[in-house]
Write an enzyme that holds these catalytic residues in place. Structure first.
Site, PDB file in Angstrom:
ATOM      1  N   CYS A  39       0.719  -1.292   0.112  1.00 54.50           N
ATOM      2  CA  CYS A  39      -0.051   0.060   0.087  1.00 54.50           C
ATOM      3  C   CYS A  39       0.908   1.184   0.035  1.00 54.50           C
ATOM      4  CB  CYS A  39      -0.943   0.012   1.169  1.00 54.50           C
ATOM      5  SG  CYS A  39      -2.169  -1.463   1.084  1.00 54.50           S
ATOM      6  N   HIS A  75      -4.085   6.629   2.697  1.00 52.94           N
ATOM      7  CA  HIS A  75      -4.483   5.280   2.381  1.00 52.94           C
ATOM      8  C   HIS A  75      -5.711   4.735   2.775  1.00 52.94           C
ATOM      9  CE1 HIS A  75      -4.098   1.452   0.872  1.00 52.94           C
ATOM     10  NE2 HIS A  75      -4.152   0.896   1.935  1.00 52.94           N
ATOM     11  N   ASN A  95     -10.190  -0.680  -0.887  1.00 54.18           N
ATOM     12  CA  ASN A  95      -9.123  -0.488  -0.738  1.00 54.18           C
ATOM     13  C   ASN A  95      -8.289  -1.291  -1.914  1.00 54.18           C
ATOM     14  OD1 ASN A  95      -6.117  -0.684   0.146  1.00 54.18           O
ATOM     15  ND2 ASN A  95      -6.452  -1.916   1.880  1.00 54.18           N
TER      16      ASN A  95
END
Ligand code: UT7
Length: 334
Positions: free
Chosen positions: A118, A261, A291
């Site tokens: 990520c 994020h 996500n």
């Protein structure tokens, strides 16, 4: 003369298949509910590629890069390099960057992939800023693209619900003082490999090559200890934002937009509280896109620009946390 590195254009791509939370309980029969998923994560939908049509990471990256170049009025052959962040490359090799160079027709461009989960996009953006500021490149495509649906265990209700597929792209260019766009001012980056066990894909690499046994055991899927990752994400993202602001002499009052994020809305709320930034100045995209790993930051900025949420002179802060552990923050000024 100091060379400035500026984000001068952006693009994004989401595949056509929109998947609602009901897919997990109605179609897959998982023991979960709309209420659990929305209240524990903030996610209502995500997009998945059409694998039967051959769609994967490089194809999504190519779409996002094309949009980014078109908006800049440039041809693929105008870029010096293509840097891709992904943990779901089409193949171990050749790299996704090579596939995208070919599909775009970016003659003369170099390129490579970066694996930092990520945090991949933020770390890759730092590479691009360094290449431009050092004079080694003048114009780069920086792409975050992940096909998380290809590595999810759809019997693991804790993990499969939070991820989606997508791609986002920035054009990073050397620019004059007055050139419009977001100047890449600073990056803080960290890794802590002792956290590797909490979020990993156990097999399919050189230590445990894929075999009938590893596939039968589902070891080629994402394995996540969600609760542990959650705690580290809140702590580390909070710390790294403080580190970034302190070394730039800024406070949260100076920040026009915070783009974290997008893993879990509760992580974002906790970080924003610690960072003392009101939610009106926080970008949230996970409700619709979930996500998307390396794609969360570039797709979120792309949407923020489209919505007019970034004005000239605004500071924008990115912050991220992911598998590795990897985490970081960066500061841009429009
Ligand atoms: O982007 C990469 C980095 N990843 C992250 O940042 C993810 C961080 N972690 C998270 O977002 C959250 O930990 C999850 C969304 C993955 C899980 O949420 P949680 O609130 O931490 O749940 P939990 O694992 O603490 O589980 C609480 C309960 C458990 O039941 P018991 O043991 O209390 O009876 C789970 O079995 O919720 C249960 N549970 C579910 N129930 C309904 C776990 N997943 C589900 C589900 N539906 N989908």
């Amino acid at each position: 003369m100091t060379i400035r590195a500026v984000v001068s254009s952006t693009g994004r791509y989401f595949p056509g298949r929109k998947v609602l939370n009901s897919h997990f309980y109605d179609d897959l029969g998982l023991e979960t509910t709309e209420d659990w998923i929305v209240s524990r994560t903030g996610i209502r939908s995500r997009y998945y590629v059409d694998r039967d049509a051959g769609e994967a990471t490089a194809a999504m990256a190519t779409h996002a890069a094309r949009q980014c170049l078109e908006r800049a009025g440039l041809e693929p052959s105008d870029v010096d390099g293509i840097l891709i962040a992904t943990v779901t490359p089409d193949h171990s090799f050749p790299s996704t960057a090579c596939l995208v160079q070919d599909s775009l027709g970016a003659r003369g461009a170099f390129g490579w992939d970066t694996s930092a989960a990520c945090s991949g996009f933020l770390f890759t953006l730092a590479q691009a800023a360094s290449l431009v500021k050092s004079g080694m490149a003048r114009r780069l495509l920086v792409v975050g693209s992940d096909t998380m649906s290809s590595i999810l265990d759809f019997t693991d209700r804790q993990t499969c619900i939070i991820f989606g597929d997508g791609a986002g792209c920035f054009l990073v260019e050397a620019a004059d003082d007055d050139a419009p766009g977001g100047e890449l001012l600073d990056f803080v980056m960290h890794v802590d490999g002792s956290g590797g066990e909490s979020l990993k894909m156990p097999a399919g690499g050189s230590r445990r090559p894929a075999s009938a046994e590893t596939v039968a055991q589902g070891l080629h899927f994402v394995h996540q200890d969600g609760r542990t990752v959650f705690k580290h994400a809140v702590k580390r993202m909070g710390e790294v934002i403080e580190e970034l602001l302190a070394r730039n002499g800024l406070t949260s009052d100076d920040i026009g937009l915070f783009i974290p994020h997008q893993a879990n809305q509760r992580i974002i709320l906790a970080c924003s509280k610690r960072f003392k930034i009101p939610m009106e100045r926080v970008m949230l995209t996970l409700e619709h896109w979930a996500n998307t790993t390396a794609a969360t930051l570039p797709t979120a900025l792309d949407l923020a620009l489209e919505q007019g949420r970034v004005q000239r002179g605004d500071y924008v802060v990115f912050a991220t946390f992911g598998a590795g552990y990897t985490w970081g923050a960066s500061l841009l000024r429009w």
